[in-house]
Write an enzyme that holds these catalytic residues in place. Structure first.
Site, PDB file in Angstrom:
ATOM      1  N   LYS A 114       0.815  -1.214   0.000  1.00 47.82           N
ATOM      2  CA  LYS A 114       0.000   0.000   0.000  1.00 47.82           C
ATOM      3  C   LYS A 114       0.852   1.269   0.000  1.00 47.82           C
ATOM      4  CE  LYS A 114      -4.159  -1.987   2.041  1.00 47.82           C
ATOM      5  NZ  LYS A 114      -5.165  -1.920   3.121  1.00 47.82           N
ATOM      6  N   LYS A 197      -8.975  -8.984  -8.536  1.00 46.06           N
ATOM      7  CA  LYS A 197     -10.125  -9.162  -7.658  1.00 46.06           C
ATOM      8  C   LYS A 197     -11.189  -8.097  -7.922  1.00 46.06           C
ATOM      9  CE  LYS A 197      -9.847 -10.154  -3.309  1.00 46.06           C
ATOM     10  NZ  LYS A 197      -9.483 -10.161  -1.878  1.00 46.06           N
ATOM     11  N   LYS A 200     -14.113  -2.347  -4.992  1.00 47.25           N
ATOM     12  CA  LYS A 200     -14.801  -1.058  -4.967  1.00 47.25           C
ATOM     13  C   LYS A 200     -13.913   0.043  -5.547  1.00 47.25           C
ATOM     14  CE  LYS A 200     -17.936   1.938  -3.254  1.00 47.25           C
ATOM     15  NZ  LYS A 200     -19.360   1.970  -3.559  1.00 47.25           N
TER      16      LYS A 200
END
Length: 334
Positions: A114, A197, A200
């Site tokens: 991240k 995957k 959102k």
């Protein structure tokens, strides 16, 4: 047995969340005996590692609570709450920061992923995120935690922290939690890229099926889902090297409670022109009642807050003995 799991309040569940985790949560809730308990929480304190407008964050927490209840989480049988309503999470996290080691956190792959090349500008919250996760779990003496493969490392860290704390202070305070990685848990991929995957955060809304999508939107997204020109094989083995085809077959199998082999046998030799309408209809019939209940629930903020407040009261009561014992073990007078 005490099970705990959390989910980021991102506003709206999509099919990947539902089939990958929430259906398993509901199944565990329904299979629990009278001596067991499930705790499900909305990780709004974890969410502050990403900047978000306060109003949007509150809306997302309420919407996620509505979605979980609509999907089958029963707040009368399980403990459903949002993290920020239980200050013990933050308190225990700070206490455990004295036990966790920098070397352990440096090995956390999610932080590396991240933070990327901007590691020096990443927030401290993102770095110590796994310690808060450990506090979430250890606070309730959780015996089992449903996790995906990407979260298993964080649970191992929680066990390391619990072991070191118990040893350092000569107590047997924290339970070492075991992971639950359901074999039947579905891994739902993007409708636009079978190797990524469903998420959102994907900029394309066509990549996912939201639980709020109406019947027409679901059918349209399935119709436009990326596929290949080959017909469906007789067995799942023939899906090798065909990620988009494998994803759609997997979704159908999960929703219908069957296997990929059985779906292939049913549609063997047919193209996606025949398969996609069948998948769309199955999705529509499965998601329609969830969407209807969700829309009813999300229109009543007072009722949603009442559910979360009731859950937070139960969670606070369950957490208090562990937090008190942790202060005591460390010689901190309250």
């Amino acid at each position: 047995m005490r099970v705990l799991s959390g989910i980021q309040p991102t506003g709206n569940l999509h099919l990947g969340n539902y089939l990958g985790a929430i259906r398993n949560w509901v199944r565990m809730q329904d299979e629990m005996d009278s001596a067991s308990q499930c705790f499900f929480f909305l990780a709004d304190m974890h969410s502050i590692t990403v900047h978000e407008e306060p109003g949007a964050r509150m809306r997302h927490v309420r919407d996620m609570a509505a979605a979980l209840v609509a999907a089958g989480i029963d707040p009368n049988r399980s403990v459903l709450f949002n993290q920020a309503r239980v200050p013990a999470h933050a308190e225990l996290c700070w206490l455990l920061n004295g036990t966790a080691r920098i070397g352990w956190l440096n090995r956390m792959t999610q932080f590396k992923d991240k933070a990327g090349k901007n590691r020096e500008s990443a927030s401290v919250g993102l770095y110590v995120y796994p310690v808060l996760m450990a506090a979430d779990v250890l606070l309730y003496q959780a015996t089992h935690v449903p996790v995906g493969e990407d979260q298993k490392q964080h649970l191992e860290l929680a066990r390391d922290i619990a072991t070191k704390f118990n040893a350092d202070f000569g107590v047997e305070l924290f339970t070492l939690p075991d992971p639950i990685i359901p074999k039947e848990s579905a891994r739902i991929m993007s409708l636009r890229d079978g190797t990524a995957k469903m998420s959102k955060s994907d900029p394309s809304d066509m990549s996912r099926i939201n639980l709020t999508d109406d019947d027409d939107a679901i059918m349209q997204k399935v119709k436009k889902a990326k596929t290949d020109p080959e017909p469906l094989p007789e067995t799942a083995e023939g899906l090798a090297g065909r990620p988009e085809a494998s994803n759609l077959i997997g979704i159908y199998a999960t929703l219908s409670g069957t296997t990929a082999d059985a779906v292939c046998a049913e549609f063997a030799g047919k193209g996606f022109g025949a398969f996609k309408p069948a998948l769309g209809e199955l999705l529509v019939e499965t998601l329609r009642p969830i969407r209807t209940r969700f829309m009813d629930l999300r229109s009543d903020d007072a009722a949603l807050d009442a559910i979360l407040e009731k859950g937070a009261a139960k969670a606070s009561s369950a957490a208090e003995p562990t937090l008190r014992a942790a202060y005591q073990a460390m010689g901190l007078m309250r």
